[in-house]
Design a protein around this motif. Structure first.
Motif, PDB file in Angstrom:
ATOM      1  N   VAL A  21      66.059  73.377  -8.159  1.00 33.20           N
ATOM      2  CA  VAL A  21      65.263  72.178  -8.411  1.00 33.20           C
ATOM      3  C   VAL A  21      63.790  72.552  -8.318  1.00 33.20           C
ATOM      4  O   VAL A  21      63.408  73.417  -7.535  1.00 33.20           O
ATOM      5  CB  VAL A  21      65.605  71.033  -7.429  1.00 33.20           C
ATOM      6  CG1 VAL A  21      67.006  70.521  -7.662  1.00 33.20           C
ATOM      7  CG2 VAL A  21      65.449  71.457  -5.979  1.00 33.20           C
ATOM      8  N   VAL A  27      66.214  69.537 -12.610  1.00 36.49           N
ATOM      9  CA  VAL A  27      67.333  70.296 -12.068  1.00 36.49           C
ATOM     10  C   VAL A  27      67.707  71.312 -13.141  1.00 36.49           C
ATOM     11  O   VAL A  27      67.897  70.956 -14.306  1.00 36.49           O
ATOM     12  CB  VAL A  27      68.543  69.387 -11.772  1.00 36.49           C
ATOM     13  CG1 VAL A  27      69.722  70.210 -11.299  1.00 36.49           C
ATOM     14  CG2 VAL A  27      68.183  68.338 -10.747  1.00 36.49           C
ATOM     15  N   LEU A  51      61.333  67.474  -6.385  1.00 37.24           N
ATOM     16  CA  LEU A  51      62.675  67.745  -5.867  1.00 37.24           C
ATOM     17  C   LEU A  51      62.582  68.839  -4.809  1.00 37.24           C
ATOM     18  O   LEU A  51      61.918  69.856  -5.005  1.00 37.24           O
ATOM     19  CB  LEU A  51      63.605  68.162  -7.003  1.00 37.24           C
ATOM     20  CG  LEU A  51      63.845  67.081  -8.055  1.00 37.24           C
ATOM     21  CD1 LEU A  51      64.735  67.600  -9.169  1.00 37.24           C
ATOM     22  CD2 LEU A  51      64.460  65.838  -7.440  1.00 37.24           C
ATOM     23  N   VAL A  65      70.984  66.032  -5.115  1.00 39.43           N
ATOM     24  CA  VAL A  65      69.596  66.448  -5.239  1.00 39.43           C
ATOM     25  C   VAL A  65      68.737  65.502  -4.407  1.00 39.43           C
ATOM     26  O   VAL A  65      68.887  64.287  -4.500  1.00 39.43           O
ATOM     27  CB  VAL A  65      69.157  66.395  -6.723  1.00 39.43           C
ATOM     28  CG1 VAL A  65      67.719  66.799  -6.863  1.00 39.43           C
ATOM     29  CG2 VAL A  65      70.052  67.276  -7.570  1.00 39.43           C
TER      30      VAL A  65
END
Length: 148
Positions: A21, A27, A51, A65
């Protein structure tokens, strides 16, 4: 990846798959058995956050995440990104075995031979990963037609 990496995690089901990330909210899922330089999938999942954490669910094809604002997202992995090494070797064996047997059984038809001469087979063939990415983008509302 073009941005600072917040976290990375190896997949529990495949030694060649990992996710990373980045601070731009993306992602990235890599499969080193398929491509060592480009991600199989990269998806922007947050707009204003960075992230910071990523983890694979050990039993289900899910990716969790986390961001710097305390948000957590759960992403379901595409079947193309769930393949184990054992599944890959079976697919390759089946593809090489069936391709040879298929070619031996079916000689080219007159129409196919003419298309080959005329160059009719110049259509762009999409990979399964490309089709899956398009489908995910439509589902998540990130495709180009939904932004207009």
């Amino acid at each position: 990846l073009g941005n600072a990496v917040g976290d990375a995690a190896w997949s529990p089901y495949s030694a060649s798959v990992f996710a990373a990330v980045t601070n731009d909210g993306k992602v990235h899922v890599f499969d080193l058995a398929e491509n060592k330089h480009e991600p199989m999938c990269d998806q922007k999942v947050v707009r204003k956050s960075k992230l910071t954490h990523v983890v694979f669910n050990p039993k289900q094809p899910l990716l969790l995440v986390g961001d710097d604002r305390g948000g957590v997202l759960c992403l379901k992995l595409s079947p193309n990104l769930r393949k184990t090494e054992e599944m890959r070797s079976k697919e390759k064996a089946a593809a090489s075995g069936s391709a040879g047997a298929e070619a031996a059984r079916k000689p080219p038809t007159k129409k196919r031979a003419q298309e080959g001469e005329q160059g009719g087979g110049e259509e762009k063939v999409k990979s399964a990963a490309d089709m899956e990415m398009e489908r995910l983008e439509k589902i998540l509302g990130l495709d180009e037609s939904s932004t207009r």
